[in-house]
Design an enzyme around this catalytic site. Structure first.
Site, PDB file in Angstrom:
ATOM      1  N   ASP A 147     -47.548 -11.003 -21.576  1.00 17.12           N
ATOM      2  CA  ASP A 147     -48.354 -11.515 -22.688  1.00 17.12           C
ATOM      3  C   ASP A 147     -47.396 -11.983 -23.789  1.00 17.12           C
ATOM      4  OD1 ASP A 147     -50.335 -12.033 -24.538  1.00 17.12           O
ATOM      5  OD2 ASP A 147     -50.861  -9.939 -24.889  1.00 17.12           O
TER       6      ASP A 147
ATOM      7  N   ARG B 167     -57.579   0.445 -12.509  1.00 20.36           N
ATOM      8  CA  ARG B 167     -56.402  -0.031 -11.776  1.00 20.36           C
ATOM      9  C   ARG B 167     -56.736  -0.328 -10.325  1.00 20.36           C
ATOM     10  NH1 ARG B 167     -51.778   0.851 -14.877  1.00 20.36           N
ATOM     11  NH2 ARG B 167     -51.797   2.737 -16.141  1.00 20.36           N
TER      12      ARG B 167
ATOM     13  N   ASP C 133     -46.642  -6.973 -13.547  1.00 20.51           N
ATOM     14  CA  ASP C 133     -48.052  -7.297 -13.378  1.00 20.51           C
ATOM     15  C   ASP C 133     -48.460  -8.482 -14.244  1.00 20.51           C
ATOM     16  OD1 ASP C 133     -47.569  -5.854 -15.705  1.00 20.51           O
ATOM     17  OD2 ASP C 133     -49.151  -4.376 -15.395  1.00 20.51           O
TER      18      ASP C 133
HETATM   19  P1  5GP Z   1     -46.151  -7.916 -23.328  1.00 15.07           P
HETATM   20  O1  5GP Z   1     -45.057  -7.012 -23.819  1.00 15.07           O
HETATM   21  O2  5GP Z   1     -45.657  -9.117 -22.539  1.00 15.07           O
HETATM   22  O3  5GP Z   1     -47.110  -8.338 -24.418  1.00 15.07           O
HETATM   23  O4  5GP Z   1     -47.099  -7.079 -22.394  1.00 15.07           O
HETATM   24  C1  5GP Z   1     -46.696  -6.578 -21.194  1.00 15.07           C
HETATM   25  C2  5GP Z   1     -47.437  -5.319 -20.839  1.00 15.07           C
HETATM   26  O5  5GP Z   1     -48.635  -5.159 -21.643  1.00 15.07           O
HETATM   27  C3  5GP Z   1     -47.916  -5.418 -19.404  1.00 15.07           C
HETATM   28  O6  5GP Z   1     -46.956  -4.904 -18.505  1.00 15.07           O
HETATM   29  C4  5GP Z   1     -49.185  -4.607 -19.445  1.00 15.07           C
HETATM   30  O7  5GP Z   1     -48.878  -3.247 -19.270  1.00 15.07           O
HETATM   31  C5  5GP Z   1     -49.729  -4.810 -20.837  1.00 15.07           C
HETATM   32  N1  5GP Z   1     -50.731  -5.890 -20.896  1.00 15.07           N
HETATM   33  C6  5GP Z   1     -50.610  -7.123 -21.458  1.00 15.07           C
HETATM   34  N2  5GP Z   1     -51.753  -7.832 -21.321  1.00 15.07           N
HETATM   35  C7  5GP Z   1     -52.616  -7.023 -20.642  1.00 15.07           C
HETATM   36  C8  5GP Z   1     -53.961  -7.191 -20.181  1.00 15.07           C
HETATM   37  O8  5GP Z   1     -54.641  -8.208 -20.341  1.00 15.07           O
HETATM   38  N3  5GP Z   1     -54.502  -6.127 -19.513  1.00 15.07           N
HETATM   39  C9  5GP Z   1     -53.826  -4.971 -19.285  1.00 15.07           C
HETATM   40  N4  5GP Z   1     -54.453  -4.018 -18.628  1.00 15.07           N
HETATM   41  N5  5GP Z   1     -52.552  -4.776 -19.712  1.00 15.07           N
HETATM   42  C10 5GP Z   1     -51.957  -5.799 -20.374  1.00 15.07           C
END
Ligand code: 5GP
Length: 193
Positions: free
Chosen positions: A114, A176, A111
């Site tokens: 970050d 969601r 999805d």
């Molecule tokens: P990362 O490990 O790349 O920081 O984050 C990945 C996971 O963090 C995504 O699959 C998601 O579940 C969650 N996440 C990161 N940014 C967001 C955001 O802006 N909104 C939501 N709802 N989930 C996020």
């Protein structure tokens, strides 16, 4: 969130409409179909967030003429530890793949990315299972706070540097089912606790 009676009251603004998202999915589908023309493809959605992306992408790829010979759809259910709005990269696999990955052309469908730690973890896990190819597709890219340089072959739309919800993305399991991507009012977070 109790004093915000409706979803509408909780939403600050729409970032991408359902139509914007459908167009991006169509573009990603064309790219993935072209790269897998005449070959089998295993789309691997990462739940729960990629629930809608994986399904919509699978259908859109099937509509591209001259695309993959076969399209398999599978999913993993992963949960990242962290606080309410940031992942730590420590991932718990709540449900693993049900199809073998060895020898397959796999595209991980995420999805949002970050800091990149969740996708990095999943790529390492799947690479260890010897797929023929392993590529990654991310619908919403948040490139502002990357901690690791994670390869992403297919990128949909750029998310602003905000916590976003909708089209599969939640805040505390809510929102969601919004068909669009939205930013929540600061008030929603300040009522935590
Ligand atoms: P990362 O490990 O790349 O920081 O984050 C990945 C996971 O963090 C995504 O699959 C998601 O579940 C969650 N996440 C990161 N940014 C967001 C955001 O802006 N909104 C939501 N709802 N989930 C996020």
């Amino acid at each position: 969130m109790n004093t915000l009676a409706t979803y509408d009251e909780a939403i600050e603004r729409t970032l991408y409409t359902a139509e914007d998202i459908a167009r991006a999915i169509g573009r990603l589908a064309a790219e993935i179909a072209r790269d897998h023309a005449g070959q089998p493809l295993l789309l691997l959605g990462v739940l729960k967030g990629a629930l809608y992306v994986a399904v919509d992408l699978a259908r859109a790829i099937a509509r591209v003429p001259g695309g993959p010979s076969e399209i398999f759809v599978d999913y993993v259910c992963a949960s990242s530890y962290g606080n309410a709005t940031r992942s730590s990269g420590e991932v718990r696999i709540l449900k693993d793949t049900s199809m073998p990955v060895a020898g397959q052309n796999v595209v991980i469908v995420e999805d949002i990315v970050d800091n990149g730690l969740t996708l990095q973890y999943l790529q390492a896990l799947l690479r260890g299972r010897n797929p023929a190819h392993l590529r990654s597709c991310v619908l919403f890219n948040k490139p502002y706070h990357r901690l690791v340089d994670v390869p992403i072959e297919y990128v949909g739309l750029r998310s602003p540097d905000e916590f976003v919800v909708g089209y599969g993305l939640d805040y505390q399991e809510l929102f969601r089912n919004l068909p669009y991507l939205a930013q929540l009012r600061a008030q929603v977070f300040s009522q935590e606790g």
